[in-house]
Design a protein around this motif. Structure first.
Motif: not given
Length: 1765
Positions: A1667, A1671-1678, A1707, A1713, A1718
């Motif tokens: 990765r 960003a971590v949050q974005q990554w988690r969302n995906w 994105r 989003d 999300f």
């Protein structure tokens, strides 16, 4: 040995410690000590053999014996037992010399082990000893002395089997004559052993106190003492007298020992008993010694007189008598009055304490031995003694026990008799005995009925007889005078007692009964008393021995008294009473009777006392003399009634008994009587006995019968006459007379008619009258009827008339009618008839009974209970018939007429299945009864009478409807070219079974019964019957959709075991095939089919068939219908050479025939039929020949075109023309199938053009489809079209090359189009015609037609114009012609015929991929609605599905999920399930063809309707537990086995071999598709299901489906051609992983998707690889987004990745989003966020907002919380 449980080392020869110790002792002392007891000193071993050292044992004894002898010294019981058994076996099996080697060591072992505590060991020891004796015989002699003491003890063992075994051994050694000698030889040793045991041993010396428990030691000690005492007795008894003296000293020593006398008081009963037995033996054998010891013997024995132990008592009383006899002065050593008599008195008063039968027989000998000095004063002593006896009788225990009571009574009378005899003349004593003892005793017994059973009255009568005979013999003697005085006193006192009992108004019934019993017994002569008793050896007094001619022995009778006493009187005791009864008794007895009678009549007349009336009847039945009747009449002079005949009046005047009868008895009889008024009959017979002759009695009874007597009284008179022969003798003339006979016939008439007319009248009113009828018919005296035979016959005729009327009445009337009573009477009549022929009327009655039983309830109108009665009655009649004299059949009209009736029944065609079943059951019972006869031919004659002749069989076969021909014709098994039957026949026309079926079933049943009992029959009959049964069954089998009653008929035959196999198994059927073969050649049709059936069912082999064929090979030409059908049926079994021979004969003829000959059986038609049959079995492999025949047909087309029925209407066509056309079309079909070389263009043209022309004819002639040959024509035309379609559809590149140019294009453009334009409308016409009789044709036509339609192309379908309207109220996006096509074809999935369902599926399947496109075009209208969007798959399919769901709920609803249901192929349920699964296959195909967005909408619709859930539940009821495909798993052990999930499902219409697997395979196929195309929905269902179902689904899917699906999913990724800009996808099959790498500028994102082992049920895991730049949050969302898509959407991995990539692209393009999900792209409808908030300007998906508003119940913005506009 180092621990209990350690195993001894194998081969360890060192003996155990105990063995070594013994050896050591032997070395030191030179002997092995031979001790038996533990306390005995070493020196006192006189009777124990000391033996040599152990080394010598080793050298002298055989090694096996040595081992066994060692085992015998072990302590363990089981070891000893097995060793002893082994020892016995070895003794029996080894040589004498070897066994003799054991003898020196045997005595020591025997002496010890014969006293062993375990009784099994003791028994085995004696058995082994016997075997040893039998082997060594006289060589045992040297060891006898050491053995004999223990051997005698063993014979007295308390365990009987051991004692018996010892006695057997003793007898084996010594015959009875030698036994005393053997005992004498060893007497000293025996005495020593026994003395030692009795005087020296203790429990502790006999057993080792350290190892044996105290209880066991004592038990052994007591047993040894008992055995020793008994052995001593045995020694005394066996020793010869001459040897006794030599043992005197030893016995003196024993008797002088106090220890010996103490055994008399020992606490153990067995020891006391043995002691007293020994005392008796000592008194018997050595009385002089006992006299010397009188002071010890007398108290020891006499003072134990009250010992009441049952074991001790018999021995004790024997000892008492021996003591009294042997020791005259015994009373000087005991105090009789204080010690002995009180004890005796106590025992006697208590009734012997339960031992009366043992003690009381000893009392008379005991008192006879008492010296006078002891008994003084005599009067008091005997009074007390007898009083004690009587007291003992009054205890409850004694009253309850018959045997004890009898013993006491016998003892009382014996003692009384003895005391009277001893003291005759002493008046005081006489008075005491009679007045104080005898009379009170009798009085007490009269009050207590339980004591009257004890034979007291008989003992009293015997005692009186004894006194009377003495008084009569010695008249004038003083003794006689004394006795007369005693007797006179007795009678006076007895009269007082009896009168006192009777002279009360409410006399006690028990006492009255007692008095009557007493008088009856006293009235019997002495000889009658004797005959009434068992002989029992009892006491006889010395002075009576001279009267041995009188045999006055006493005994106890076991018979109770009959209360009425009538049975006891066997002779009328009037005239010769004086000869039999002593005058000393006669006078007082008669006076007493008269007094009692007078008293009773007074009570009866004044108070109508029934008690006294019963008493009087007993008196009169016993004492019927004129004297008594005079007393009864008294002085009154009264007439006997008016209107009596002169004879009766005179008779009454002369005879007081008759006068009494008319004046008194009749009044009592005609009163309203109680039920048990039988005692009045005793009075009546008593009165009749007083008449002088039978004629007088007849006159009296005739007079009474006509006027006076009621029916119930009449019944009682006749019943009484049957009770004894003397009573019958009194009334026999009257019974046989006319007056009674006529009266009974009238009664029968009245009863039968009453029963039929009135249903209401009292049961009891009829009951006794019917009983009377039954009695006079069934009671026989000396093999003759009670009444005249002519009247019996007339009564039976009346009964028969009643039964004949039942059919005219209803069931209700019958159940109330007299039929039931008639059955009872007839049953009794048949059951009791013995040894006489039945009258004609009885045979008629029997036939009617049989007919009523052999017909069904519907005809006879009889209730079940009655039918059961009728059956029993009829069987009892047949039973009687067959057990009669020989040649029954010739004499019996019943057997002849019943056979005729049976034949008419089955040939009349009036039976339904139920009636036939009843008939067969009745015949089964009938024949089984006939088999009981001695006449073995009876059954054969019966079968012969029922068997039809050949012409009758022929007529029955012709009358069978010809509908059966449909199937064999359509299936091509038989060929016909003439009109054979009219099709007007409908099932409704026949409700009853054809006569042929009934007759063959009946005769087969009869044969089965006959064969089971191995009755010899004419063989020919059996074979004919089996042939006809096969014909019937074949007829039923060939019918298509047979009516229910025929199916029932076949099931009934199976149930009753009437099958071909059963008949063949039991009989010789060698001629059967020959018969069927000859009939087949003569008639063809069903007979030919039977041959095929027999071969296929493996009942006969094809070799048998060939044998018959070869025998008649030359007689098949010229062809006839029979020959043709026979050849057609034989074709599968003949050799190729044989068929070629046929064909070779046909070919030249074919070429040369003129046109007219082509139509005939012995012409073109027949020969073509044979070609086709040969071709069907692939027997023609000559290509030239086939092409040659085709050339011939083409030449006919040129020359005789009018033969060919091209494009015409068949209404004008003759059956012959149809026949030849059918065979030609068949030939072309077969030719296409089996050709191997290519065809010419002209040949193809001819075949294709002809096919289309014939199809047009078929299409034009649909109005004629009722004609079988037209039907056949239609079927074969469609077959040809189908075969051509198959040829062109399966054409590969290779085969196309061999075809002429342009042929394929011609086929597609013209012929195929032509076929389908004809067949699709024809299909609609055929399935619109619902005529049930056409089903077989319909199926045969639908198969090829539908198979052909499956080859229709999509374009042809879409261009086809079909009429139809769209489903109402359904919104549709499809064009009209497409909707019409769907509306027309979809309902066919519900059609109740598999070919139509599959054809409809195939056609719709081709349309499905076209349909989603129309919804896609309208998709925009679904996007942004304010609710969750859902879209229905094609409406017509969904409405069809809801109908099918309801149907399936009925089929599968009640079955739990996971329980597998097997659907019967081609049943109604099969069609429902098939249609349902095919519909789902179509829906899933449609679903798969749709885009992701549409799939989301469709799946939402399916979720709402819950249709998918229902499908999944049903699938888990239909899929097999082990879905292995076809071949067994074993073949594929090296690789994965084939399953229904790995193999493609082929839905073929004409291929029916896989039918049983079709539903399971289809279910698996649908499940596979569901998991593949709707994984998220299945997952949702699985997660929400209950635990049991959850586990079942998980297990099944993981095991059979997951691997297949994972592999396919991974493969699809690997082989995917989809290219992503900026994303690469790789798959790893082994680890079930997919890896996606997304690259944009410098950013690299890597995802790994892992499939679970239960894919697709388990969650797919998404893991992150690299990765960079996210960003971590974005990554988690995906990640969550992809995971959610794969888990909750019904798409593939590639589609999921495409959606995820879209999201990421958007994105990066700057689309924000949606802040609810999300995600940029909506998971369901793939839309972008469009709805913006006016306040915060954030955009959301419309579907997400809708969900937000509905779930939160607010309309505010999720972010800024302002109202959303």
């Amino acid at each position: 040995m180092g621990g209990k449980n350690k195993q001894r080392t194998k081969g360890n020869l060192r003996p155990s410690n105990s063995g070594r110790a013994a050896e050591l002792l032997a070395k030191e002392q030179g002997t092995v000590p031979g001790f038996i007891g533990f306390g005995t000193s070493q020196s006192d071993l006189g009777y124990v053999p000391a033996i040599q050292g152990a080394e010598e044992i080793d050298s002298l004894v055989d090694s096996d014996f040595r081992m066994v002898l060692r085992k015998l010294s072990k302590k363990d019981v089981t070891t000893k037992l097995k060793a002893m058994q082994e020892f016995g076996t070895m003794c029996a099996e080894r040589d004498t010399e070897v066994v003799k080697g054991v003898l020196p060591y045997w005595p020591r072992i025997f002496c010890k082990i014969s006293l062993d505590h375990d009784r099994r060991v003791r028994e085995a020891t004696q058995q082994a000893f016997e075997k040893l004796i039998l082997k060594v015989k006289k060589h045992l002699a040297p060891y006898l002395k050491s053995l004999m003491g223990y051997w005698l003890m063993a014979q007295c063992d308390t365990y009987t089997p051991a004692a018996c075994a010892a006695k057997d051994a003793f007898e084996a050694a010594f015959p009875p004559s030698k036994q005393p000698e053997a005992i004498a030889f060893c007497k000293d040793e025996i005495a020593s052993v026994l003395h030692d045991h009795l005087l020296k041993e203790t429990p502790d010396t006999l057993s080792d106190p350290q190892t044996v428990p105290e209880e066991e030691r004592e038990a052994k000690f007591y047993r040894v003492i008992t055995c020793s005492l008994l052995a001593l007795k045995k020694l005394l008894c066996l020793l010869p007298d001459s040897e006794l003296d030599s043992l005197e000293e030893k016995f003196k020593f024993l008797l002088s020992h106090n220890k010996f006398w103490k055994y008399g008081k020992h606490s153990i009963p067995q020891i006391r008993s043995a002691y007293f037995e020994l005392v008796s033996a000592l008194c018997q054998r050595i009385p002089w010694l006992m006299k010397d010891e009188a002071s010890k013997v007398s108290p020891s024995v006499l003072l134990s007189i009250d010992d009441s132990d049952p074991v001790v008592c018999p021995a004790l009383w024997e000892a008492v008598l021996y003591t009294l006899t042997t020791i005259e002065d015994c009373w000087t050593h005991v105090n009789a009055k204080k010690s002995v008599f009180p004890k005796l008195s106590a025992v006697v008063r208590e009734g012997g304490r339960g031992l009366a039968t043992v003690i009381y027989p000893y009392l008379l000998p005991f008192i006879s031995k008492l010296p006078q000095s002891i008994t003084d004063p005599k009067l008091d002593f005997f009074k007390n003694f007898l009083t004690s006896l009587v007291t003992g009788l009054s205890t409850e225990r004694i009253k309850a026990s018959f045997s004890e009571c009898s013993a006491i009574v016998a003892a009382f009378f014996e003692c009384l008799h003895f005391i009277m005899q001893q003291n005759l003349g002493e008046e005081e004593m006489e008075q005491m005995l009679v007045n104080d003892q005898l009379i009170p005793f009798v009085d007490a017994v009269l009050k207590e009925p339980r004591l009257q059973n004890g034979q007291l009255f008989h003992h009293l009568a015997e005692t009186l007889s004894s006194w009377e005979s003495k008084a009569d013999m010695e008249r004038g003697d003083k003794m006689a005078h004394n006795l007369e005085k005693v007797l006179l006193n007795f009678w006076e006192r007895l009269s007082e007692v009896c009168i006192e009992k009777i002279n009360e108004p409410d006399a006690d019934s028990k006492s009255v009964l007692g008095v009557s019993s007493l008088l009856q017994v006293l009235q019997k002569p002495k000889s009658a008393l004797k005959s009434n008793k068992k002989k029992v050896g009892k006491v006889r007094f010395a002075d009576e021995i001279s009267e041995s001619n009188k045999k006055n022995e006493k005994g106890v009778s076991s018979e109770g008294e009959n209360s009425e006493g009538s049975e006891l009187v066997t002779e009328p005791l009037t005239q010769d009473l004086s000869d039999l009864i002593s005058p000393l008794r006669k006078k007082p007895l008669e006076d007493l009777v008269c007094k009692l009678a007078k008293m009773s009549i007074n009570y009866i007349t004044e108070q109508t006392s029934e008690q006294h009336l019963k008493f009087l009847s007993t008196l009169l039945s016993t004492f019927s003399s004129s004297q008594v009747f005079k007393v009864l009449l008294g002085d009154e002079k009264q007439s006997i009634g008016k209107g009596k005949t002169l004879e009766i009046a005179k008779l009454a005047q002369k005879n007081p008994a008759v006068q009494f009868l008319y004046r008194k008895l009749l009044g009592w009889l005609n009163e309203d009587q109680k039920k048990d008024a039988g005692f009045l009959m005793d009075i009546l017979y008593g009165a009749l006995r007083c008449c002088d002759s039978n004629m007088e009695r007849k006159d009296v009874l005739d007079d009474l019968t006509e006027v006076e007597l009621k029916w119930d009284s009449l019944l009682q008179v006749i019943e009484k006459s049957c009770s004894s022969s003397d009573k019958h003798a009194l009334v026999s003339l009257w019974l046989k007379g006319d007056i009674l006979g006529e009266k009974l016939v009238n009664l029968a008439d009245h009863l039968c008619n009453m029963g039929l007319e009135s249903t209401v009248s009292s049961e009891s009113y009829f009951s006794e009258r019917w009983t009377l009828l039954s009695l006079v018919l069934s009671q026989h005296i000396e093999n003759d009827y009670l009444i005249g035979e002519v009247y019996v016959e007339r009564i039976i005729v009346k009964l028969h008339e009643t039964l004949s009327k039942t059919k005219t009445l209803s069931e209700a009337e019958n159940s109330h009618s007299s039929v039931s009573r008639v059955c009872d009477v007839a049953y009794n009549y048949f059951s009791s008839a013995k040894g006489r022929l039945l009258m004609p009327s009885s045979e008629d009655l029997l036939l009617t009974l049989f007919q009523l039983c052999a017909q069904s309830k519907e005809r006879t109108h009889l209730p079940d209970s009655l039918i059961c009665k009728l059956k029993n009655t009829w069987l009892s009649g047949v039973h009687f018939l067959v057990h009669q004299v020989d040649s029954t059949y010739k004499q019996s009209s019943f057997l002849r007429l019943s056979a005729v009736w049976l034949k008419n029944q089955v040939q009349s065609s009036s039976l339904d299945v139920r009636s036939l079943q009843v008939l067969l059951s009745a015949v089964d019972d009938f024949l089984n009864k006939l088999l009981e006869s001695k006449d073995t031919d009876l059954l054969g004659v019966c079968i012969g009478s029922v068997m039809p002749n050949d012409s009758e069989w022929g007529q029955m076969r012709q009358s069978l409807p010809m509908q059966w021909l449909h199937r064999p014709l359509l299936e091509g098994r038989l060929s016909l070219n003439h009109e054979c039957f009219q099709t007007e026949y409908k099932e409704e026309d026949i409700k009853t079974l054809p006569s042929h079926l009934c007759t063959s079933a009946l005769l087969s049943k009869m044969m089965l019964v006959a064969l089971k009992k191995e009755v010899v029959l004419e063989n020919n009959e059996l074979v004919k019957i089996i042939a006809e049964l096969l014909y019937s069954l074949q007829w039923c089998e060939e019918l298509d959709n047979p009516p229910a009653f025929l199916t029932e008929f076949c099931e009934m035959l199976q149930r009753m075991n009437i099958t071909y196999r059963n008949l063949c198994a039991l009989g010789d059927t060698s001629g059967l095939l020959k018969l069927i073969f000859s009939r087949s050649k003569a008639n063809g049709t069903l007979w030919s089919l039977i041959i095929i059936k027999l071969v296929f069912s493996r009942s006969i082999t094809s070799e048998d068939v060939k044998h018959h064929y070869r025998n008649s090979e030359d007689s098949f030409f010229p062809l006839t219908e029979g020959n043709l059908h026979t050849i057609q049926s034989l074709c599968p079994f003949l050799l190729k050479e044989e068929k070629k021979k046929f064909i070779a004969e046909c070919i030249p003829a074919l070429l040369a025939w003129p046109k007219d000959d082509l139509y005939y059986i012995d012409g073109g038609f027949g020969y073509f039929a044979i070609f086709n049959s040969s071709l069907q079995t692939k027997s023609i492999d000559d290509e030239e020949l086939l092409h040659g025949i085709l050339e011939v047909i083409m030449s006919w087309k040129k020359n005789y075109e009018d033969i060919f029925l091209f494009s015409c209407n068949l209404s004008e066509a003759s059956p012959e023309t149809l026949g030849i056309n059918i065979e030609i079309i068949r030939f072309l079909s077969l030719f296409l199938k089996y050709r191997s070389s290519p065809l010419e263009e002209s040949e193809w043209d001819f075949i294709m053009c002809s096919m289309l022309a014939w199809l047009e004819t078929t299409s034009e002639s649909r109005a004629l489809y009722f004609d079988p040959l037209v039907q056949l024509f239609a079927c074969v035309s469609c077959d040809l079209a189908c075969d051509l379609s198959v040829v062109f559809d399966s054409a590969t590149l290779d085969t196309v090359c061999s075809l002429p140019q342009n042929l394929i294009s011609e086929w597609k453009e013209f012929f195929s189009q032509g076929i389908h334009s004809l067949l699709l409308p024809l299909l609609m016409t055929v399935i619109g015609n619902k005529d049930p009789s056409e089903t077989s044709f319909q199926n045969a036509l639908l198969r090829p037609m539908c198979e052909t339609l499956t080859y229709i192309s999509k374009d042809q379908l879409l261009s086809h114009k079909l009429l139809g309207g769209s489903v109402a109220s359904q919104k549709t996006n499809f064009p009209e012609h497409l909707q019409t096509l769907l509306d027309t074809l979809a309902p066919l999935l519900l059609f109740r015929a598999r070919p139509v369902q599959i054809a409809a599926y195939h056609m719709l399947y081709k349309l499905m991929p076209e349909l989603p496109q129309y919804d896609q075009d309208n998709l925009k209208s679904y996007g942004d609605e304010e609710e969750e969007p859902a879209l229905s798959p094609p409406a017509v399919l969904m409405s069809l599905l809801s109908t099918q769901e309801d149907l399936l709920e009925n089929v599968l609803g009640g079955i739990s999920v996971g329980q597998i249901v097997t659907i019967k192929p081609l049943s109604e349920d099969f069609c429902y399930v098939l249609g349902y699964l095919l519909t789902w296959k179509l829906i899933l195909t449609f679903f798969k063809a749709a885009s992701s967005q549409l799939r989301a909408l469709y799946s939402m619709y399916l979720r709402k309707t819950k249709s998918l859930n229902k499908l999944l539940y049903h699938l888990f009821r239909l899929m097999p537990e082990n879905p292995t495909f076809g071949e067994s798993v074993l073949e594929f052990s090296n690789k994965d086995p084939k399953t229904f999930f790995t193999e493609e499902l082929r839905l073929s219409i004409r291929e029916t071999a896989t039918l049983p697997y079709q539903i399971p395979h289809l279910a698996c196929s649908v499940y596979h598709m569901t998991l593949k195309d709707l994984p998220a929905m299945v997952r949702l269902w699985w997660n929400s299901s209950e635990k049991r179902i959850f586990n079942i689904v998980d297990r099944f899917t993981s095991k059979y489906v997951s691997n297949v699906l994972s592999f396919q999913e991974i493969s699809s990724v690997q082989t995917s051609t989809q290219l992503f800009n900026g994303m690469t996808v790789k798959a790893r099959a082994t680890t079930r992983e997919v890896m996606a790498t997304y690259t944009i500028e410098d950013i690299v994102i890597e995802l790994i998707i892992q499939l679970p082992s239960n894919y697709p049920l388990g969650s797919i895991t998404v893991e992150s690889g690299k990765r960079v730049g996210v960003a971590v949050q974005q990554w988690r969302n995906w990640m969550l987004q992809l995971s959610t898509y794969l888990t909750h959407q019904n798409g593939s991995i590639m589609e999921g990745l495409a959606l995820w990539k879209n999201n990421v692209d958007k994105r990066f393009e700057g689309v924000e989003d949606c802040m609810i999900c999300f995600s940029v792209i909506h998971g369901f409808n793939y839309s972008l966020p469009k709805k913006a908030c006016r306040t915060c300007k954030k955009k959301f998906h419309s579907a997400c907002l809708y969900k937000w508003f509905t779930s939160s119940n607010k309309s505010t913005c999720p972010l800024c919380r302002e109202t959303f506009f």
